[in-house]
Design an enzyme around this catalytic site. Structure first.
Site, PDB file in Angstrom:
ATOM      1  N   ASP A 309      24.691  76.666  66.287  1.00 25.55           N
ATOM      2  CA  ASP A 309      24.969  78.096  66.225  1.00 25.55           C
ATOM      3  C   ASP A 309      26.249  78.297  65.393  1.00 25.55           C
ATOM      4  O   ASP A 309      26.914  77.335  64.990  1.00 25.55           O
ATOM      5  CB  ASP A 309      25.120  78.669  67.641  1.00 25.55           C
ATOM      6  CG  ASP A 309      24.748  80.154  67.712  1.00 25.55           C
ATOM      7  OD1 ASP A 309      24.871  80.853  66.685  1.00 25.55           O
ATOM      8  OD2 ASP A 309      24.347  80.617  68.794  1.00 25.55           O
ATOM      9  N   GLU A 514      25.828  90.049  72.187  1.00 24.40           N
ATOM     10  CA  GLU A 514      26.506  88.868  72.720  1.00 24.40           C
ATOM     11  C   GLU A 514      27.582  89.251  73.746  1.00 24.40           C
ATOM     12  O   GLU A 514      27.355  90.079  74.612  1.00 24.40           O
ATOM     13  CB  GLU A 514      27.027  88.008  71.563  1.00 24.40           C
ATOM     14  CG  GLU A 514      25.877  87.539  70.667  1.00 24.40           C
ATOM     15  CD  GLU A 514      26.256  86.485  69.657  1.00 24.40           C
ATOM     16  OE1 GLU A 514      27.043  85.577  69.997  1.00 24.40           O
ATOM     17  OE2 GLU A 514      25.739  86.540  68.524  1.00 24.40           O
TER      18      GLU A 514
END
Length: 628
Positions: A309, A514
């Site tokens: 990521d 997020e």
């Protein structure tokens, strides 16, 4: 033999030897893939191999940087665009410029460009924005996994319209706690539904040919893109729903809840898999060799590449980036193949080069990573057609795709309440009325309707792209003689004095993504609650809730006549009015449990303390009724 003949023979021999010298098996599409990979690998220096493992952000990329550092991949992070309202042609020119940098290197290995196309091509202006996954999970009740496959195919076309070949999608997290800020990216709390929704992968990549070896990546042509199943593994199960947190659970629970969708993704030929920021019982996934190498690669036989990521290896340490040398070693030994190092790529390249040369990281680990990356690139046909053209620009935001998104919106709606008694349902609403009220902060706000990961990482407010707000859709749907009054947050006295036939109140969460979406209270912000109170206490009302997850609604239910969970529907607001006014019936069933109070969380179907406001699978239905 004359001098001329001898000279001619020498020229011919020289030409043949040059031609032979310039024949590279890896460039020959007639050769088997294994032969091409082996031929290219033997020609590559360590510098070229490490370049292939490096992915940088567009903001620091250039033709020159790609040539100098032999970069294998570029990405656009959320909001990383060439211009605010960049056209498909501008995008194609950008990607091609980077690609020409790659092609001008010694071996001419094409790069792969990645982007977060997680609900349509959502970074790009005028793209079709589909409902987020939290809504699409609802559609399984109408036996329509084909719908997500169609959405995948449409997304692939729109991504290709901009010259991009790779999407960081789908998110196959199993969100077990709606307090998590990424819950809207998850199809369901139920692993069976999430597994079913992996049908989006053949939509994005194409149907894997019959008889293909398990785990081998497949991308079927220039109208398809490489997909990325994420985030491996357990990102949706963290304690308290904390983003990038710790999933505390035994192996049996962990594998039975979070792994099934990955089994299916591998079988369907997914090209790449992204590791999660989160941990399992204290071990960071970016440093979990057992799950990445031993299980995913060796046991499941996954042959595509594993990608980190965004700055994922930095976060192996606390504080992040505290010991980057250790992070590189840990990430490599875990089995990560491509490293998303958006900005500090020179530090990564220098560090990895040093560690390999000094024997801290084996050459075989480097070769495993590069073979996997090349396998995906060969599979995609990048060596044969590395450059894009403008011919696919017509697909971006096409009417066919908008019609598909509108259909998806209709099927994602869940009717939670319909009338204060079963004998007097409010929905479907009549088109013909004297005067109706549309109210709420989300009624005429396309940005709110689309949610996070839309043009910007955190999403935006307002008229951000091409689309139809719910207010606009109402005006298009009702009878021309029906007066539509819009007031974002009307007072109670205003509502009472106007003698409306009924009201449509559209409220909900503001966009987020997020960690910025993590919430311990799950309440909708003001003026949402005030609008519900002022309107619904004075006139018959349907509340259309725009949210990325279940939120606190129990206090408002006595006042509300009808309640519709519309999730984050995207650009095609007319899908909402299609069902509100009865052109189509409500069919959606909850793919998530709707709690009464946050004190109950986490609470999922099958739990012993299960006492929801609306249970998993709940959803009232209506029948289509034309011309009300």
């Amino acid at each position: 033999m004359g001098k001329f003949s001898v000279l001619l023979i020498m020229v011919i021999c020289c030409w043949i030897s040059i031609a032979e010298a310039e024949y590279f098996k890896y460039k020959d599409p007639k050769q088997k893939m294994g032969v091409r990979i082996k031929d290219l690998m033997k020609r590559m220096t360590l510098e070229e191999k490490i370049g292939q493992m490096t992915q940088i952000d567009r903001k620091v990329a250039s033709n020159e940087v790609i040539k100098k550092y032999l970069i294998g991949s570029v990405l656009s992070g959320g909001g990383s665009v060439p211009a605010k309202h960049a056209s498909p042609e501008t995008w194609v020119d950008l990607v091609n410029d980077y690609q020409k940098g790659s092609l001008s290197t010694r071996l001419g290995i094409p790069l792969i460009y990645g982007i977060d196309a997680v609900h349509g091509h959502n970074n790009v202006y005028k793209a079709t924005i589909f409902p987020h996954n939290v809504g699409l999970g609802v559609t399984r009740q109408v036996l329509d996994p084909v719908l997500v496959k169609k959405i995948g195919a449409a997304t692939a076309l729109e991504v290709r319209a901009t010259g991009i070949q790779y999407a960081f999608a789908p998110c196959i997290a199993v969100c077990r706690d709606p307090r998590w800020g990424r819950c809207f990216e998850s199809y369901s709390e139920d692993p069976k539904i999430v597994k079913l929704m992996t049908e989006i992968i053949p939509g994005l990549q194409g149907d894997i040919p019959a008889g293909s070896r398990k785990g081998v990546p497949f991308v079927g042509g220039q109208d398809k893109i490489a997909a990325c199943a994420k985030h491996y593994l357990g990102d949706g199960g963290t304690h308290l729903g904390t983003n990038e947190g710790n999933t505390i659970i035994d192996a049996k629970g962990f594998f039975s809840i979070h792994m099934p969708a990955y089994y299916d993704s591998v079988i369907k030929g997914v090209a790449t898999i992204m590791t999660s920021y989160s941990s399992w019982n204290g071990v960071k996934m970016h440093a979990n060799r057992f799950l990445v190498t031993d299980f995913l690669k060796n046991r499941l036989k996954f042959k595509g590449f594993v990608i980190s990521d965004w700055q994922g290896i930095d976060r192996i340490t606390t504080p992040e980036h505290a010991n980057y040398t250790y992070s590189i070693i840990a990430g490599m030994n875990t089995g990560i193949d491509m490293f998303m190092v958006p900005y500090n790529y020179t530090e990564f390249i220098d560090g990895l080069t040093y560690l390999v040369k000094k024997g801290f990281i084996s050459m075989s680990r480097v070769d495993d990573a590069v073979k996997r990356i090349l396998r995906v690139k060969f599979t995609m046909g990048l060596f044969e057609k590395p450059l894009a053209d403008y011919s696919m620009a017509k697909y971006l935001g096409s009417q066919e795709h908008r019609d598909l998104a509108r259909e998806a919106v209709r099927k994602t709606l869940v009717l939670l309440k319909n009338g204060k008694s079963l004998k007097k349902p409010l929905l479907p609403l009549p088109r013909k009325a004297s005067k109706i009220l549309v109210a709420g902060s989300h009624a005429d706000n396309l940005g709110y309707q689309c949610g996070g990961w839309t043009l910007e990482w955190q999403g935006l407010s307002g008229d951000i792209t091409d689309g139809t707000t719910i207010l606009s859709a109402v005006k298009k749907t009702v009878d021309p003689k029906t007066q539509v009054v819009y007031s974002e947050n009307p007072s109670g006295s205003f509502v009472k004095s106007n003698k409306f036939d009924y009201a449509i109140v559209v409220v909900g969460e503001h966009p987020y993504a997020e960690i910025f979406g993590d919430s311990m209270n799950l309440t909708i912000p003001e003026p949402g609650p005030s609008t519900i109170k002022n309107v619904c206490s004075s006139v018959k009302c349907v509340v259309v809730l725009i949210s990325g997850r279940p939120v606190v609604m129990q206090p408002y239910l006595p006042t509300i006549d009808a309640l519709v969970a519309a999730w984050l529907p995207g650009t095609e607001g007319q899908g909402v009015t299609d069902v509100l006014f009865g052109d189509y019936g409500f069919t959606g069933k909850l793919a998530r449990t709707w709690f009464k109070s946050v004190d109950q969380l986490p609470m999922n179907v099958g739990d012993p303390h299960y006492d929801p406001l609306y249970p998993f699978g709940f959803g009232l239905t209506t029948k289509p009724m034309k011309n009300l």
